[in-house]
Design an enzyme around this catalytic site. Structure first.
Site, PDB file in Angstrom:
ATOM      1  N   GLU A 284       0.871  -1.176   0.000  1.00 37.38           N
ATOM      2  CA  GLU A 284       0.000   0.000   0.000  1.00 37.38           C
ATOM      3  C   GLU A 284       0.906   1.223   0.000  1.00 37.38           C
ATOM      4  O   GLU A 284       1.427   1.625   1.037  1.00 37.38           O
ATOM      5  CB  GLU A 284      -0.902   0.005   1.243  1.00 37.38           C
ATOM      6  CG  GLU A 284      -1.911  -1.120   1.268  1.00 37.38           C
ATOM      7  CD  GLU A 284      -3.010  -0.964   0.234  1.00 37.38           C
ATOM      8  OE1 GLU A 284      -3.050   0.101  -0.419  1.00 37.38           O
ATOM      9  OE2 GLU A 284      -3.804  -1.904   0.065  1.00 37.38           O
ATOM     10  N   CYS A 318      -2.517   8.846   2.616  1.00 38.84           N
ATOM     11  CA  CYS A 318      -2.257   8.308   1.283  1.00 38.84           C
ATOM     12  C   CYS A 318      -3.411   8.637   0.345  1.00 38.84           C
ATOM     13  O   CYS A 318      -3.238   8.636  -0.880  1.00 38.84           O
ATOM     14  CB  CYS A 318      -2.005   6.812   1.337  1.00 38.84           C
ATOM     15  SG  CYS A 318      -3.272   5.886   2.204  1.00 38.84           S
TER      16      CYS A 318
END
Length: 532
Positions: A284, A318
């Site tokens: 990720e 993110c």
């Protein structure tokens, strides 16, 4: 270790001695001491006397929260062996029974939600409501995993051979390594650890060296559940260390799955090492997320979504909104609305009521922020507002900045890169929605995306095969704030991994196809004849 403690004491800003925003009580409640051990296997702590230590200060006010010992290679070996040993027992416990343990962990997190949320806020710098929200996310994933423990379904299929049965099933995988990032210091661990736990795996958690104390706190919380259920050591493990420990985990064939959250640069290194040994890497990584505003956008709901997406967590998510792709017909209107809001953003201590924007994590993040702004202006971008580093009372750490708006072009090198800070690039497009989609997709990252429109054709085009190339694509909501029920992750340089909801659990298990012959004959597949 002694030197680090002496240096912390010499500063006179140790929160252990100064009860600031109630943090002293929080640390007491969560078992955080002036000096904290390097590793835990669930019930046992070790490595406190290691010579290599790290002092953890809050980016909010510069006060020392505590110190942590850093694990050695010998510590790592001890933890891995405990995790391997525990796996042999844990994998044989029925999945619903494992789910019961996770249910109890969720209840413990409920008890400590306020304290843990406050520590997340103080150590990392996100505002208190976001810190509490992160702990709620942990609770939610526990609830999800409890239900999942009774739904680890395989498949059945018809055999071409008579009196044969075929099916697929999923077995526990082994030891799962979890490398988490500073910006979500506890939630991302829970996404992985709770799913892995109900799947029958044991875990080794390496938290970010920037925010290890929240991880120590979580380990104290789950320790009570392990004790109450008389479970063995090694199911939930913690190891605090630098990049060397992460590299060991990535290269370790005893760790079949490594889940790593962080920068694309870090993820490429982890992926290369894990791939070389044919292990699994769940990555990720970076995002360069965009919101598209078509001429049919409802700006009444779009503007709040844009602002939260751009400045929430001080731009250190993110899923932060980094690019705003605006149709030329509404460009000036949108710009004017944002320029009216940005000067009034409450920037300050994240535990102070009313604050919406807290500090960046450290001075390196501040430098990245200022360098990116200088670089984009050198390319031709126009800084519309923000970009200053705040100073004076309440801003002594030098980590508080004013979120920036920049009028830019998508092809600028700086816009193509992810800067982990509150910079929002305003990009104008003309023509149909397909042009906006091309602009959005025209970066190397592919995590989260959004479109605001009340036009069904535009929305469906955005979600079609020729639409957004991101792992997350939203309509009339922003890029931030994903729910745990859906699989979380992205494409391209975001890494391709999926965590949290949906069927993300499958990566934590090994898949097996089974064929059973209950006849008295041995027919071969594809009608092959083989007589002996």
């Amino acid at each position: 270790m002694k030197q680090a403690l002496e240096e912390a004491a010499a500063t006179g800003t140790d929160v252990q001695d100064h009860d600031h925003h109630g943090i002293k009580q929080v640390l007491h409640d969560l078992g955080i001491e002036a000096h904290n051990a390097a590793w835990s296997t669930g019930l046992t702590w070790g490595g406190a006397q290691n010579g290599n230590t790290r002092t953890i200060t809050s980016t909010t006010d510069g006060r020392t929260i505590g110190t942590v010992a850093l694990a050695t290679a010998e510590d790592y070996e001890q933890v891995v062996q405990k995790a391997q040993e525990a796996f042999k027992t844990w994998r044989l416990m029925p999945a619903p029974k494992r789910g019961e343990i996770v249910r109890q962990i969720g209840n413990k997190l409920r008890e400590y939600k306020d304290s843990l949320g406050k520590l997340v806020s103080y150590e990392m710098g996100k505002i208190l409501q976001e810190g509490l929200g992160e702990v709620q996310e942990m609770i939610d994933i526990c609830d999800f995993a409890v239900g999942l423990s009774r739904q680890l379904h395989g498949f059945t299929m018809h055999s071409e051979r008579p009196a044969h049965r075929m099916y697929e099933q999923y077995h526990p995988l082994g030891v799962v390594g979890i490398i988490s990032a500073f910006n979500f210091p506890v939630a991302v661990w829970s996404w992985n650890a709770m799913l892995a736990a109900v799947c029958g795996d044991t875990c080794i958690w390496k938290p970010s060296e920037k925010t290890p104390l929240t991880a120590v706190a979580v380990q104290h919380i789950i320790r009570d559940v392990l004790r109450e259920n008389e479970l063995p050591e090694g199911i939930f493990n913690l190891i605090i260390g630098d990049a060397e420990i992460g590299a060991k985990m990535a290269a370790d064939t005893r760790v079949p799955l490594v889940s790593a959250t962080g920068s694309t640069r870090m993820g490429k290194k982890v992926g290369e090492v894990v791939g070389a040994r044919l292990g699994r890497a769940l990555l990720e990584l970076g995002g360069n997320n965009a919101i598209i505003l078509t001429e049919h956008a409802d700006l009444g709901i779009a503007i709040p979504g844009i602002v939260f997406g751009a400045v929430g967590t001080a731009g250190q998510r993110c899923t932060t909104t980094r690019r705003l792709i605006i149709h030329e017909s509404i460009f000036e209107d949108v710009k004017a609305r944002l320029l009216k809001i940005y000067p009034n953003l409450p920037i300050g201590h994240p535990l102070q009521e009313g604050t919406l924007v807290g500090p960046l994590i450290d001075q390196d993040a501040v430098q990245s922020f200022t360098k990116a702004l200088a670089a984009v202006q050198a390319e031709g971008g126009q800084l519309l507002i923000g970009g200053e580093i705040l100073s004076g009372a309440g801003y002594e750490t030098g980590t508080y900045v004013k979120p920036a708006l920049v009028e830019a072009r998508n092809e600028y090198h700086t816009v193509q890169e992810e800067t982990f800070a509150p910079i929002l690039y305003l990009i104008k497009y003309s023509g149909g929605v397909e042009n906006a989609i091309d602009t959005q997709n025209g970066v190397r990252q592919g995590l989260s995306s959004s479109i605001f429109t009340v036009n069904m054709r535009e929305a469906e085009a955005f979600l079609s095969h020729a639409g957004s190339d991101c792992g997350i694509a939203n309509v009339n909501i922003g890029t931030s704030g994903a729910e745990i029920g859906g699989a979380f992750g992205g494409e391209k340089e975001t890494g391709g991994g999926r965590e949290s909801g949906s069927d993300a659990w499958r990566v934590y298990m090994r898949r097996q196809t089974n064929t059973i012959n209950y006849s008295t004959q041995l027919p071969l597949a594809q009608g092959i004849k083989f007589d002996v």
